[in-house]
Design a protein around this motif. Sequence first.
Motif, PDB file in Angstrom:
ATOM      1  N   PHE A 266      61.561  41.354  42.265  1.00  0.00           N
ATOM      2  CA  PHE A 266      60.589  42.233  43.095  1.00  0.00           C
ATOM      3  C   PHE A 266      60.872  43.758  43.012  1.00  0.00           C
ATOM      4  N   ALA A 267      59.901  44.329  42.466  1.00  0.00           N
ATOM      5  CA  ALA A 267      60.132  46.047  42.372  1.00  0.00           C
ATOM      6  C   ALA A 267      58.833  46.535  42.901  1.00  0.00           C
ATOM      7  N   LEU A 268      58.072  46.295  43.872  1.00  0.00           N
ATOM      8  CA  LEU A 268      56.825  46.740  44.232  1.00  0.00           C
ATOM      9  C   LEU A 268      57.063  47.510  45.358  1.00  0.00           C
ATOM     10  N   THR A 269      56.216  48.832  45.592  1.00  0.00           N
ATOM     11  CA  THR A 269      56.324  49.460  47.034  1.00  0.00           C
ATOM     12  C   THR A 269      54.740  49.379  47.594  1.00  0.00           C
TER      13      THR A 269
ATOM     14  N   TYR B 270      57.467  40.021  40.642  1.00  0.00           N
ATOM     15  CA  TYR B 270      56.646  41.306  41.191  1.00  0.00           C
ATOM     16  C   TYR B 270      56.973  42.552  40.780  1.00  0.00           C
ATOM     17  N   VAL B 271      56.881  42.822  39.564  1.00  0.00           N
ATOM     18  CA  VAL B 271      57.241  44.151  39.128  1.00  0.00           C
ATOM     19  C   VAL B 271      56.037  45.019  38.548  1.00  0.00           C
ATOM     20  N   PRO B 272      55.971  46.205  38.662  1.00  0.00           N
ATOM     21  CA  PRO B 272      54.801  47.000  38.188  1.00  0.00           C
ATOM     22  C   PRO B 272      53.955  46.635  37.070  1.00  0.00           C
ATOM     23  N   ASP B 273      54.800  46.326  36.029  1.00  0.00           N
ATOM     24  CA  ASP B 273      54.023  46.159  34.533  1.00  0.00           C
ATOM     25  C   ASP B 273      53.859  44.626  34.631  1.00  0.00           C
ATOM     26  N   ASN B 274      53.951  43.805  35.531  1.00  0.00           N
ATOM     27  CA  ASN B 274      53.484  42.529  35.731  1.00  0.00           C
ATOM     28  C   ASN B 274      52.373  41.866  36.525  1.00  0.00           C
ATOM     29  N   VAL B 275      51.902  42.964  37.336  1.00  0.00           N
ATOM     30  CA  VAL B 275      50.752  42.452  38.287  1.00  0.00           C
ATOM     31  C   VAL B 275      49.574  43.026  38.077  1.00  0.00           C
ATOM     32  N   ARG B 276      48.717  42.493  38.540  1.00  0.00           N
ATOM     33  CA  ARG B 276      47.212  43.103  38.564  1.00  0.00           C
ATOM     34  C   ARG B 276      46.731  42.610  40.013  1.00  0.00           C
ATOM     35  N   CYS B 277      45.489  43.380  40.291  1.00  0.00           N
ATOM     36  CA  CYS B 277      44.797  43.168  41.672  1.00  0.00           C
ATOM     37  C   CYS B 277      43.803  42.323  41.280  1.00  0.00           C
ATOM     38  N   ILE B 278      43.523  41.253  41.801  1.00  0.00           N
ATOM     39  CA  ILE B 278      42.482  40.431  41.678  1.00  0.00           C
ATOM     40  C   ILE B 278      41.791  39.929  43.032  1.00  0.00           C
ATOM     41  N   SER B 279      40.820  39.258  43.200  1.00  0.00           N
ATOM     42  CA  SER B 279      40.409  38.841  44.616  1.00  0.00           C
ATOM     43  C   SER B 279      41.197  37.561  44.997  1.00  0.00           C
ATOM     44  N   ASN B 280      41.255  37.679  46.350  1.00  0.00           N
ATOM     45  CA  ASN B 280      42.205  36.578  46.960  1.00  0.00           C
ATOM     46  C   ASN B 280      41.580  34.977  46.497  1.00  0.00           C
ATOM     47  N   ARG B 281      40.231  34.971  46.461  1.00  0.00           N
ATOM     48  CA  ARG B 281      39.492  33.867  46.043  1.00  0.00           C
ATOM     49  C   ARG B 281      40.179  33.383  44.402  1.00  0.00           C
ATOM     50  N   ALA B 282      40.031  34.354  43.440  1.00  0.00           N
ATOM     51  CA  ALA B 282      40.271  34.207  42.114  1.00  0.00           C
ATOM     52  C   ALA B 282      41.951  33.793  42.056  1.00  0.00           C
ATOM     53  N   ASN B 283      42.543  34.398  42.856  1.00  0.00           N
ATOM     54  CA  ASN B 283      44.119  33.980  42.827  1.00  0.00           C
ATOM     55  C   ASN B 283      44.458  32.659  43.370  1.00  0.00           C
ATOM     56  N   ARG B 284      43.560  32.159  44.494  1.00  0.00           N
ATOM     57  CA  ARG B 284      43.738  30.727  44.902  1.00  0.00           C
ATOM     58  C   ARG B 284      43.060  29.869  43.799  1.00  0.00           C
ATOM     59  N   LEU B 285      42.076  30.312  43.126  1.00  0.00           N
ATOM     60  CA  LEU B 285      41.729  29.223  42.442  1.00  0.00           C
ATOM     61  C   LEU B 285      42.528  29.179  40.911  1.00  0.00           C
ATOM     62  N   LYS B 286      43.063  29.996  40.367  1.00  0.00           N
ATOM     63  CA  LYS B 286      43.815  30.093  39.426  1.00  0.00           C
ATOM     64  C   LYS B 286      45.237  29.357  39.892  1.00  0.00           C
ATOM     65  N   GLY B 287      45.696  29.376  41.086  1.00  0.00           N
ATOM     66  CA  GLY B 287      46.681  28.610  41.596  1.00  0.00           C
ATOM     67  C   GLY B 287      47.953  28.484  40.634  1.00  0.00           C
ATOM     68  N   SER B 288      48.599  27.276  40.566  1.00  0.00           N
ATOM     69  CA  SER B 288      49.810  27.239  39.764  1.00  0.00           C
ATOM     70  C   SER B 288      49.286  26.527  38.261  1.00  0.00           C
ATOM     71  N   LEU B 289      47.629  26.511  38.111  1.00  0.00           N
ATOM     72  CA  LEU B 289      47.399  25.771  36.749  1.00  0.00           C
ATOM     73  C   LEU B 289      47.862  26.506  35.672  1.00  0.00           C
ATOM     74  N   THR B 290      48.105  25.683  34.630  1.00  0.00           N
ATOM     75  CA  THR B 290      48.611  26.067  33.271  1.00  0.00           C
ATOM     76  C   THR B 290      47.338  26.741  32.707  1.00  0.00           C
ATOM     77  N   ARG B 291      47.488  27.309  31.528  1.00  0.00           N
ATOM     78  CA  ARG B 291      46.313  27.750  30.648  1.00  0.00           C
ATOM     79  C   ARG B 291      45.681  26.504  30.128  1.00  0.00           C
ATOM     80  N   GLU B 292      46.269  25.524  29.758  1.00  0.00           N
ATOM     81  CA  GLU B 292      45.760  24.354  29.258  1.00  0.00           C
ATOM     82  C   GLU B 292      44.818  23.685  30.407  1.00  0.00           C
ATOM     83  N   GLN B 293      45.446  23.552  31.531  1.00  0.00           N
ATOM     84  CA  GLN B 293      44.603  23.107  32.501  1.00  0.00           C
ATOM     85  C   GLN B 293      43.382  23.882  32.850  1.00  0.00           C
ATOM     86  N   LEU B 294      43.355  25.261  32.909  1.00  0.00           N
ATOM     87  CA  LEU B 294      42.145  26.067  33.067  1.00  0.00           C
ATOM     88  C   LEU B 294      41.324  25.865  32.012  1.00  0.00           C
ATOM     89  N   GLU B 295      41.841  25.725  30.758  1.00  0.00           N
ATOM     90  CA  GLU B 295      40.976  25.533  29.661  1.00  0.00           C
ATOM     91  C   GLU B 295      40.205  24.240  29.705  1.00  0.00           C
TER      92      GLU B 295
END
Length: 85
Positions: free
Chosen positions: A3-6, A50-75
Motif C-alpha cells: 500500500f503506497a497511496l496518499t 494499492y500502489v500508484p501504477d496498479n490502481v484505477r478509478c472506477i465507479s463503486n458499482r463497477a468495482n462491486r460487479l467486478k468483485g473477485s471474479l476471474t477473467r474467465e468468469q467475467l468472459e
Amino acid sequence: MPFALTLDFVEALCLRVPECPILKVPLARTSKNGRAHAPSIDRVIPALGYVPDNVRCISNRANRLKGSLTREQLERLVAYTKGEL
C-alpha cells in the motif's frame, strides 16, 4: 499487501476521471445516485496491492460487479448475457 497511496494521489486520480470507464456513468461525489456512482479505487492486478501504477478509478458499482471474479468468469458472464451459453 503493498500500500503506497496518499489521499492527495487518490483525490487527484479520481478528479481526472469524470466517468466510469467501464459503465460509462458520471462519477458522482454526492449522494444523488447513492453510492453506485461514487468513485472507487480498483487494483488492476490484485496481488500487486494499492500502489500508484496498479490502481484505477472506477465507479463503486463497477468495482462491486467486478468483485473477485476471474477473467474467465467475467468472459462467461458476457457470453451468457449475449445468449452464447
